[in-house]
Design a protein around this motif. Structure first.
Motif, PDB file in Angstrom:
ATOM      1  N   ARG A  29       0.660  -0.635   0.190  1.00 53.58           N
ATOM      2  CA  ARG A  29      -0.106   0.061   0.017  1.00 53.58           C
ATOM      3  C   ARG A  29       0.605   1.455  -0.077  1.00 53.58           C
ATOM      4  NH1 ARG A  29      -5.039  -0.840   2.005  1.00 53.58           N
ATOM      5  NH2 ARG A  29      -5.604   1.124   1.533  1.00 53.58           N
ATOM      6  N   LYS A  30       2.466   1.504  -0.224  1.00 53.21           N
ATOM      7  CA  LYS A  30       3.224   2.755   0.240  1.00 53.21           C
ATOM      8  C   LYS A  30       3.980   2.042  -1.042  1.00 53.21           C
ATOM      9  CE  LYS A  30       4.193   6.348   1.865  1.00 53.21           C
ATOM     10  NZ  LYS A  30       2.799   8.210   1.770  1.00 53.21           N
ATOM     11  N   ASN A  31       5.130   2.108  -0.785  1.00 51.27           N
ATOM     12  CA  ASN A  31       6.592   1.263  -1.821  1.00 51.27           C
ATOM     13  C   ASN A  31       7.125  -0.004  -1.146  1.00 51.27           C
ATOM     14  OD1 ASN A  31       7.994   2.390   0.086  1.00 51.27           O
ATOM     15  ND2 ASN A  31       7.923   4.690  -0.186  1.00 51.27           N
ATOM     16  N   ARG A  47      -5.929   7.174   5.530  1.00 51.40           N
ATOM     17  CA  ARG A  47      -6.812   7.170   4.518  1.00 51.40           C
ATOM     18  C   ARG A  47      -5.810   7.845   3.351  1.00 51.40           C
ATOM     19  NH1 ARG A  47     -12.107   5.955   2.952  1.00 51.40           N
ATOM     20  NH2 ARG A  47     -12.457   6.852   0.785  1.00 51.40           N
ATOM     21  N   TYR A  98      -1.229   6.231   3.039  1.00 52.26           N
ATOM     22  CA  TYR A  98      -1.571   5.232   2.159  1.00 52.26           C
ATOM     23  C   TYR A  98      -2.095   5.925   0.282  1.00 52.26           C
ATOM     24  CZ  TYR A  98       0.263   3.778   6.307  1.00 52.26           C
ATOM     25  OH  TYR A  98       1.915   2.851   7.088  1.00 52.26           O
ATOM     26  N   ASN A  99      -1.942   4.527  -0.145  1.00 51.45           N
ATOM     27  CA  ASN A  99      -2.640   4.287  -1.684  1.00 51.45           C
ATOM     28  C   ASN A  99      -3.618   3.276  -1.002  1.00 51.45           C
ATOM     29  OD1 ASN A  99      -0.179   5.621  -3.029  1.00 51.45           O
ATOM     30  ND2 ASN A  99       1.166   3.541  -2.968  1.00 51.45           N
ATOM     31  N   ARG A 100      -4.891   3.877  -2.152  1.00 49.64           N
ATOM     32  CA  ARG A 100      -5.711   3.296  -2.078  1.00 49.64           C
ATOM     33  C   ARG A 100      -5.324   1.700  -2.289  1.00 49.64           C
ATOM     34  NH1 ARG A 100     -10.043   7.172  -1.547  1.00 49.64           N
ATOM     35  NH2 ARG A 100      -9.419   8.858  -0.227  1.00 49.64           N
ATOM     36  N   LYS A 101      -6.753   0.639  -2.098  1.00 49.37           N
ATOM     37  CA  LYS A 101      -6.507  -1.103  -2.046  1.00 49.37           C
ATOM     38  C   LYS A 101      -6.486  -0.792  -3.929  1.00 49.37           C
ATOM     39  CE  LYS A 101      -7.255  -4.619  -0.079  1.00 49.37           C
ATOM     40  NZ  LYS A 101      -8.563  -5.516   0.353  1.00 49.37           N
ATOM     41  N   ASP A 103      -4.441   0.243  -6.311  1.00 47.52           N
ATOM     42  CA  ASP A 103      -3.897   1.103  -6.812  1.00 47.52           C
ATOM     43  C   ASP A 103      -2.654   0.390  -6.942  1.00 47.52           C
ATOM     44  OD1 ASP A 103      -6.111   2.727  -6.914  1.00 47.52           O
ATOM     45  OD2 ASP A 103      -5.042   4.258  -6.057  1.00 47.52           O
TER      46      ASP A 103
END
Lengths: 201, 168
Positions: free
Chosen positions: B99-101, B160, B163-166, B168
């Motif tokens: 969800r991040k990198n 929310r 982090y990136n949306r699920k 993405d």
């Protein structure tokens, strides 16, 4: 430094809050329970922030609900005492905002950090070093921070604001939290790298 | 022994531990876990409690928690080696990668910053998840309830936004 570490053990032992063995025992169980339930994991804490995993709020609400009822009767029977922290509104709200932001990004809190370091998480060790510098900053800046922490509304509890109904409030509160724990969805992110499965007990 | 316990079993054990810590046969004290950090900072940087007011204020509580968290470290080490068998050196959590990198530098940098902010926040608030939430809310302390409510709200908002949306 060795003498200051010795001083730490000496102070803790002489505080009247359990022998060194008792304190270490409480700590050992604290770390063991958290590690066993896996609630120190990034996936569990930051996972709650992303609403991917509900293990942490379920366990927290359940433990607090149960403990609040048990503690009330223990105190009534004289086996324990209240230790209420005051409502220092400015510090409390600002601190909680910063804490919540940091908890979502770090995926740890100060109690679960050492647990994660003990299972080999290097990122958490680096975060703990950040925390030490945070503690250093707070200690040095305290004379300027302290005046901003109030106003102090004193050591209040929900029960003693409704005198005469203490036991009722405690029971309703405790049962409500336990109910919330059961009602929250049983959602869990199972970490593939840990080969994690759902717990059977 | 099971390799992992549920939130329910964990919650029962944690409640019993809170009650033992509070009881007069235990420590007659709530569990807390953030005062030890500035205490260790004062120890490492050799800050003199006679010169620093805060170091003097936390001398007793910090020492107690320092010993307790030492116990917690070994309790967790024991479990991760022998029971849950989850000990392994790692930098990037799975969910961070998802969800991040996938950058170790990014994770370490954010960990350092968040660790710093977390302790400043906890000390401003006068407690953390253990002191305010586990111990404070168990006494229905208003301070613990305010801390818990505000922390959970900002935790979820940050989750929310950060982090990136699920997917993405």
């Amino acid at each position: 430094m060795p003498e200051r570490i010795y001083h730490m053990f000496e102070t803790a032992a002489g505080e009247g809050h359990g022998s060194l063995a008792t304190i270490l025992f409480i700590g050992f169980l604290f770390g063991a329970i958290i590690q066993w339930a896996r609630v120190d994991k990034f996936e569990k804490i930051a996972g709650f922030a992303m609403l991917e995993d509900m293990t942490v709020p379920k366990m927290l609400f359940f433990a607090i609900g149960l403990a609040s009822i048990g503690l009330y009767f223990m105190i009534e029977a004289g086996y324990a005492h209240y230790h209420i922290k005051p409502v220092m509104l400015g510090g409390l709200v600002t601190g909680a905002i910063l804490f919540g932001i940091a908890m979502a990004i770090f995926g740890k809190c100060p109690g679960t950090g050492p647990v994660s370091i003990a299972e080999g998480r290097i990122d958490v060790l680096v975060g703990a070093i950040g925390g030490i510098f945070g503690g250093l900053f707070f200690t040095v800046a305290y004379p300027w921070i302290k005046p901003l922490m109030g106003p102090d509304y004193g050591k209040i509890t929900l029960a003693n604001t409704f005198e005469g109904y203490e036991s009722l409030i405690v029971l309703v509160y405790g049962i409500l939290l336990v109910a919330v724990a059961f009602m929250l969805p049983d959602k869990e992110y199972l970490d593939p790298e840990d080969n994690e499965k759902k717990a059977s007990v | 022994m099971p390799k992992k316990i549920s939130w329910l079993a964990g919650g029962i054990l944690m409640a019993l531990l809170i009650l033992f810590a509070f009881s007069i046969v235990g420590a007659d004290r709530p569990i807390g876990a953030s005062t030890y950090v500035p205490y260790f900072a004062a120890l490492l940087f050799d800050l003199d409690p006679q010169k620093y007011e805060y170091a003097a204020e936390i001398e007793r509580a910090g020492a107690w928690e320092g010993v307790m968290l030492l116990g917690a470290f070994f309790g967790a080490l024991f479990m991760s080696l022998f029971v849950t068998k989850t000990f392994r050196f790692s930098i990037l959590p799975s969910l961070w990668k998802e969800r991040k990198n996938s950058s170790a530098i990014s994770r370490l940098l954010w960990s350092f910053i968040a660790g710093f902010v977390m302790i400043v926040g906890a000390r401003l608030a006068g407690g953390c998840t253990s002191g305010h939430f586990l111990s404070g809310a168990s006494q229905i302390a208003v301070s613990g309830l305010i801390f818990g409510g505000v922390t959970m709200a900002t935790l979820i908002i940050t989750g929310r936004l950060f982090y990136n949306r699920k997917g993405d």
